[in-house]
Enzyme design. Structure first.
Site, short mmCIF file in Angstrom:
data_model
loop_
_atom_site.label_atom_id
_atom_site.label_comp_id
_atom_site.label_asym_id
_atom_site.label_seq_id
_atom_site.Cartn_x
_atom_site.Cartn_y
_atom_site.Cartn_z
CB CYS A 1 83.70 89.60 50.95
SG CYS A 1 83.70 88.42 49.59
CE LYS B 1 86.75 83.71 56.22
NZ LYS B 1 87.45 84.01 54.95
CB THR C 1 89.65 80.42 54.24
OG1 THR C 1 89.28 81.53 55.06
CG2 THR C 1 91.07 79.99 54.56
NE ARG C 2 84.72 83.06 49.45
CZ ARG C 2 85.61 84.05 49.54
NH1 ARG C 2 86.57 84.00 50.44
NH2 ARG C 2 85.53 85.09 48.73
CE LYS D 1 79.80 75.46 50.17
NZ LYS D 1 79.11 76.73 49.87
CG HIS E 1 74.63 83.74 55.34
ND1 HIS E 1 75.56 83.80 54.32
CD2 HIS E 1 73.56 83.07 54.81
CE1 HIS E 1 75.06 83.22 53.24
NE2 HIS E 1 73.85 82.78 53.51
CG HIS F 1 88.54 89.51 47.78
ND1 HIS F 1 87.34 89.85 47.20
CD2 HIS F 1 88.54 90.04 49.02
CE1 HIS F 1 86.65 90.57 48.06
NE2 HIS F 1 87.35 90.69 49.18
C1 LIG Z 1 82.40 87.01 53.02
C2 LIG Z 1 82.08 85.91 52.06
C3 LIG Z 1 82.12 84.60 52.48
C4 LIG Z 1 81.81 83.56 51.63
N1 LIG Z 1 81.90 82.29 52.08
C5 LIG Z 1 81.72 81.26 51.23
C6 LIG Z 1 81.96 79.94 51.65
O1 LIG Z 1 82.38 79.72 52.78
N2 LIG Z 1 81.81 78.95 50.75
C7 LIG Z 1 81.37 79.18 49.49
O2 LIG Z 1 81.21 78.21 48.74
N3 LIG Z 1 81.13 80.43 49.04
C8 LIG Z 1 81.30 81.47 49.89
N4 LIG Z 1 81.11 82.75 49.47
C9 LIG Z 1 80.54 83.00 48.13
C10 LIG Z 1 81.57 82.96 47.02
O3 LIG Z 1 82.77 83.56 47.41
C11 LIG Z 1 80.93 83.63 45.80
O4 LIG Z 1 79.70 82.99 45.51
C12 LIG Z 1 81.82 83.57 44.58
O5 LIG Z 1 83.11 84.06 44.88
C13 LIG Z 1 81.21 84.38 43.44
O6 LIG Z 1 82.09 84.38 42.36
P1 LIG Z 1 81.79 85.16 41.01
O7 LIG Z 1 82.84 84.71 40.07
O8 LIG Z 1 80.36 85.00 40.66
O9 LIG Z 1 81.94 86.72 41.36
P2 LIG Z 1 83.25 87.66 41.51
O10 LIG Z 1 84.30 86.99 42.26
O11 LIG Z 1 82.76 88.97 42.02
O12 LIG Z 1 83.76 87.83 40.02
C14 LIG Z 1 83.17 88.69 39.09
C15 LIG Z 1 84.26 89.38 38.34
O13 LIG Z 1 83.72 90.08 37.24
C16 LIG Z 1 84.47 91.23 37.05
N5 LIG Z 1 83.70 92.19 36.24
C17 LIG Z 1 82.54 92.77 36.57
N6 LIG Z 1 82.13 93.64 35.61
C18 LIG Z 1 83.07 93.58 34.64
C19 LIG Z 1 83.21 94.26 33.39
N7 LIG Z 1 82.34 95.17 32.97
N8 LIG Z 1 84.28 93.97 32.62
C20 LIG Z 1 85.21 93.04 33.04
N9 LIG Z 1 85.12 92.40 34.24
C21 LIG Z 1 84.06 92.66 35.02
C22 LIG Z 1 84.71 91.71 38.47
O14 LIG Z 1 85.72 92.65 38.59
C23 LIG Z 1 85.00 90.41 39.19
O15 LIG Z 1 86.36 90.12 39.21
C24 LIG Z 1 81.42 83.83 50.31
C25 LIG Z 1 81.38 85.15 49.85
C26 LIG Z 1 81.72 86.18 50.72
C27 LIG Z 1 81.66 87.60 50.21
O1 LIG Z 2 78.91 78.66 51.51
C1 LIG Z 2 79.15 78.41 52.67
O2 LIG Z 2 79.45 77.28 53.04
C2 LIG Z 2 79.07 79.52 53.68
C3 LIG Z 2 78.00 79.24 54.65
C4 LIG Z 2 77.72 80.39 55.53
C5 LIG Z 2 77.58 81.64 54.80
C6 LIG Z 2 78.69 81.88 53.86
N1 LIG Z 2 78.85 80.77 53.01
#
Ligand SMILES: Cc1cc2nc3c(=O)[nH]c(=O)nc-3n(C[C@H](O)[C@H](O)[C@H](O)COP(=O)(O)OP(=O)(O)OC[C@H]3O[C@@H](n4cnc5c(N)ncnc54)[C@H](O)[C@@H]3O)c2cc1C
Ligand SMILES: O=C(O)[C@@H]1CCCCN1
Length: 385
Positions: free
Chosen positions: A314, A267, A50-51, A347, A271, A47
């Protein structure tokens, strides 16, 4: 209770699960995407507005995957008629001879990533209102920019549905019975599928426990801090201020994105966070990172008020080596796992989704997945097999 049959069930509608479902639907597979919360929600990792997207990495395999990821992001933009990426460039700052800084620099050079190196005079001319750390060098990855995260997630889900995919939100998976087919139970229904993809973010190990597997994942809460510009617009996307990644100073990595989603607020985050239970995220109240950020901002960003104006939350799900897990379950090959995105997975969403889809269909993956295999955690995975 009667069960419903699908070719593939994907658990978790974050960015990785949503893109996996999108690719499965493109392959004409009858696909169900299950999400425990009602969408959209702000309790996982995908959520927020931006990323950062960038090709600058410390390892060739990430830079290679990003080449295709950019193309797939652009394809989704065209399919849906929305803008998901805005190019801003990313400023990489670190000690000139620092090991990590050199890894990034060399990877970019080796892979022909367009960059601009800024000497101190150029830095002052092009990056106003930032004080460079003495002894630090600066390179700009000109391909980098901002992804509109919430919009991207919604778009991937909408296109998946348009392709005939089914999303059931507010439906938590409470049991998995491995087998052919694999059986997935939620609070209200039972599903059977030829293959199952688990992309559950911070909840990965809870789901994997039903399959007798435990991965070495650490869940961290990140305080997402926004800082007020003393003069509105100073560090804004409109003034072409870039994203930045600061490495190797007293602190661990600090990164930032230009003021964009909340006008007048930039923002900047740390890390690293503190360990949390994903179901009790807001009971983790450690703000040690904010003290580090305030000190950094006072020193380097004179145009920002060094007290956060807005703090959101997050979670990162971190592996010991910070590389992802993209693999089949060691004992059940029709269960595919995408986990441990270690704070840098957004990304890659389109390309991670493609690879997880290939694994779920039993096809040869498009990339060498050895850096992402479960086997690399021998002690942890063996115990559970
Ligand atoms: C502050 C922050 C900054 C970031 N910055 C960057 C960035 O600049 N660039 C970048 O590339 N990445 C960035 N990231 C990383 C990136 O956002 C994550 O790697 C990515 O969103 C992970 O996605 P996901 O689908 O694995 O997890 P999630 O988005 O957590 O999705 C998992 C989903 O599974 C669901 N779920 C879990 N258990 C169950 C269940 N039992 N039944 C049904 N549903 C379930 C959850 O509710 C959730 O919706 C950042 C992350 C954060 C927190
Ligand atoms: O994936 C990225 O680009 C950023 C770098 C810095 C830490 C958070 N994630």
């Amino acid at each position: 209770m009667e069960s419903e049959d699908f070719d593939c069930v994907v658990v978790g509608a974050g960015i990785q699960g949503s893109f996996t479902a999108y690719h499965l639907a493109k392959n004409n597979k009858r696909t169900l995407l299950l999400e425990q919360f009602v969408l959209p929600h702000s309790r996982g990792s995908s959520h927020g507005q931006t990323r950062i997207i960038r090709k600058a990495y410390d390892q060739d395999f990430y830079t290679h995957m990003m080449e295709e990821s950019y193309q797939l992001w652009s394809q989704l933009e065209k399919e849906a008629g929305v803008q998901l990426y805005r190019r801003t460039g990313m400023l990489l700052m670190g000690p000139e001879m620092g090991e990590e800084f050199l890894l990034y620099k060399n990877t970019m050079e080796r892979n022909g990533i367009p960059t601009v190196t800024l000497d101190p005079a150029e830095f002052s001319a092009h990056i106003p209102h930032v004080n460079r750390c003495p002894g630090h060098a600066a390179i700009v990855d000109t391909t980098a920019g901002v992804l509109y995260a919430d919009r991207a997630l919604r778009t991937a889900q909408e296109v998946f549905q348009r392709l005939g995919g089914v999303i059931r939100d507010g439906e938590k998976v409470i049991d998995i019975k491995p087998g052919t087919p694999v059986t997935v139970t939620t609070a209200s229904r039972i599903y059977r599928a030829k293959s199952l993809v688990i992309t559950a973010g911070p909840w990965a190990n809870i789901l994997l426990s039903h399959t007798n597997l435990h991965l070495p994942l650490q869940v961290l809460k990140i305080n997402v801090c926004y800082w007020r510009e003393r003069t509105p617009g100073m560090y804004s996307v409109g003034k072409r201020f870039p994203c930045f990644l600061q490495m190797g100073s007293e602190e661990h990595h600090i990164y930032g994105l230009p003021a964009n989603e909340y006008p007048g607020l930039m923002k900047i985050c740390y890390h690293v966070g503190s360990e949390t239970d994903p179901d009790e995220r807001d009971r983790q109240t450690d703000r040690g990172d904010i003290a580090i950020l305030s000190r950094y901002i006072s020193r380097q960003f004179p145009g920002l008020v060094p007290v956060p104006a807005v703090v959101e939350s997050c979670m990162y799900t971190v592996t010991p080596d910070h590389h992802f897990v993209l693999d089949c379950h060691p004992s059940h090959r029709n269960i595919v796992i995408g986990a441990g995105f270690s704070g840098h997975g957004f990304k890659f969403g389109p390309v991670v989704g493609k690879v997880l889809c290939e694994l779920a269909l039993g096809r040869m993956p498009s990339y060498d997945l050895s850096p992402f295999k479960i086997q690399r955690f021998p002690s942890h995975s063996k115990a559970a097999l």
